[in-house]
Scaffold this active site. Sequence first.
Site, PDB file in Angstrom:
ATOM      1  N   ASN A  53      75.251 -14.969 -88.718  1.00  0.00           N
ATOM      2  CA  ASN A  53      76.051 -14.299 -87.693  1.00  0.00           C
ATOM      3  C   ASN A  53      76.362 -15.315 -86.599  1.00  0.00           C
ATOM      4  OD1 ASN A  53      77.136 -12.655 -85.754  1.00  0.00           O
ATOM      5  ND2 ASN A  53      75.244 -11.535 -85.305  1.00  0.00           N
ATOM      6  N   LYS A  70      78.253 -15.006 -84.122  1.00  0.00           N
ATOM      7  CA  LYS A  70      78.471 -14.341 -82.821  1.00  0.00           C
ATOM      8  C   LYS A  70      79.717 -14.914 -82.132  1.00  0.00           C
ATOM      9  CE  LYS A  70      73.547 -13.529 -82.488  1.00  0.00           C
ATOM     10  NZ  LYS A  70      72.457 -13.064 -81.670  1.00  0.00           N
ATOM     11  N   HIS A 107      74.739  -3.997 -84.858  1.00  0.00           N
ATOM     12  CA  HIS A 107      73.966  -5.111 -84.303  1.00  0.00           C
ATOM     13  C   HIS A 107      73.451  -4.723 -82.913  1.00  0.00           C
ATOM     14  CE1 HIS A 107      72.928  -9.017 -82.662  1.00  0.00           C
ATOM     15  NE2 HIS A 107      72.851  -9.440 -83.916  1.00  0.00           N
ATOM     16  N   GLU A 147      73.332  -6.209 -80.233  1.00  0.00           N
ATOM     17  CA  GLU A 147      74.205  -6.561 -79.096  1.00  0.00           C
ATOM     18  C   GLU A 147      75.340  -5.554 -78.949  1.00  0.00           C
ATOM     19  OE1 GLU A 147      74.670 -10.612 -80.377  1.00  0.00           O
ATOM     20  OE2 GLU A 147      72.565 -10.948 -79.884  1.00  0.00           O
ATOM     21  N   GLU A 194      66.178  -5.900 -87.424  1.00  0.00           N
ATOM     22  CA  GLU A 194      66.228  -6.936 -86.400  1.00  0.00           C
ATOM     23  C   GLU A 194      65.591  -6.406 -85.114  1.00  0.00           C
ATOM     24  OE1 GLU A 194      69.540  -9.932 -87.143  1.00  0.00           O
ATOM     25  OE2 GLU A 194      70.513  -8.236 -86.235  1.00  0.00           O
ATOM     26  N   GLY A 217      67.495 -13.935 -80.735  1.00  0.00           N
ATOM     27  CA  GLY A 217      67.946 -14.965 -79.804  1.00  0.00           C
ATOM     28  C   GLY A 217      66.898 -15.379 -78.792  1.00  0.00           C
ATOM     29  N   SER A 219      65.377 -14.691 -84.665  1.00  0.00           N
ATOM     30  CA  SER A 219      64.822 -16.036 -84.488  1.00  0.00           C
ATOM     31  C   SER A 219      64.315 -16.669 -85.780  1.00  0.00           C
ATOM     32  CB  SER A 219      63.725 -16.020 -83.415  1.00  0.00           C
ATOM     33  OG  SER A 219      64.278 -15.656 -82.162  1.00  0.00           O
TER      34      SER A 219
HETATM   35  C1  PEP Z   1      71.280 -12.003 -84.959  1.00  0.00           C
HETATM   36  O1  PEP Z   1      72.105 -12.161 -84.090  1.00  0.00           O
HETATM   37  O2  PEP Z   1      71.476 -11.166 -85.851  1.00  0.00           O
HETATM   38  C2  PEP Z   1      70.088 -12.824 -84.916  1.00  0.00           C
HETATM   39  C3  PEP Z   1      69.125 -12.545 -85.727  1.00  0.00           C
HETATM   40  O3  PEP Z   1      70.056 -13.851 -83.992  1.00  0.00           O
HETATM   41  P1  PEP Z   1      68.960 -15.017 -83.892  1.00  0.00           P
HETATM   42  O4  PEP Z   1      68.699 -15.527 -85.295  1.00  0.00           O
HETATM   43  O5  PEP Z   1      69.582 -16.067 -83.026  1.00  0.00           O
HETATM   44  O6  PEP Z   1      67.739 -14.409 -83.301  1.00  0.00           O
END
Ligand code: PEP
Length: 320
Positions: A76, A78, A160, A162, A230, A236, A276
């Site tokens: 992703n 983003k 997601h 976000e 997630e 992040g 992460s």
């Molecule tokens: C994500 O945005 O789905 C995600 C898992 O981000 P990150 O790997 O940066 O934590």
Amino acid sequence: MAASSSSLASHISHNFAGLRRGGGSKGEPSSASSPSTNALFFDRAASRLRVASSSRRPPRGVVAMAGSGKFFVGGNWKCNGTKDSISKLVSDLNGATLENDVDVVVAPPFVYIDQVKSSLTDRVEISGQNAWVGKGGAFTGEISAEQLIDVGCKWVILGHSERRHIIGEDNEFIGKKAAYALSQNLKVIACIGEKLEEREAGKTFEVCFQQLKAFADSISSWTDVVIAYEPVWAIGTGKVATPLQAQEVHVAVRDWLKKNISPEVASATRIIYGGSVNGSNCAELAKQEDIDGFLVGGASLKGPEFATIVNSVTSKKIAA
Ligand code: PEP
């Protein structure tokens, strides 16, 4: 505030009454999650219960795989990148050696999808990061499922964190988005996950199951759905869930699918972890039986590291 011991114990014993299998759960909870003492105790107890009551053998002769779906890794990107940086990333991905037994998908920002589609190897499929809830029209700033299909996307990420927590999309809206995308033959990466305060209050399963139910209430088939667990506190932040923490939720999600949809859907649906994930922690996470792949944010912007994460499927095979 932590849930009471008795209510949490009863919740866990109820929720872990379905699929059981052996091996797998390793690692200690990280300080990142800061679960309450009671929640942590029962998290561990539930995990031990599952290990102790194991009898089912996993399919495909692969010890570290409880589901029957192909390993899946999504990147992703983003709201990151420029024409130049994306050109470099695509070139790195085109040059990378990727294990065969993995579905690989990347989700560029909308405005770069065409650039990526015309330059990226067909080995990697393309996803939108979001889609409108219905047919396109007078919805300024939105992108429809039909348009994503038109520019070559096979997938869309929906729900997601976000979108949920910054933009304010709710469960019902996200469920409807999933239904519409699927109706247009766009496959869905359906994201779920709890916030830190929800984990600390012992509500991880409750929150994830509510989010799952909203998808289930709207869609009629899970064939083209991948579930991404997630935890919001891990996205992040550099604070990855431990293999134990991730596996506990993944097995609970599979259990929920078994009880509420069907054993077939529980087995076939990929449940991937996001939060992460990087080139250093992916192998240990991949060894967990109910982790069927990853959704990767930050580390997916680096081609060689993303390839390492894709290739962590080998640690599943080595565990066999
Ligand atoms: C994500 O945005 O789905 C995600 C898992 O981000 P990150 O790997 O940066 O934590």
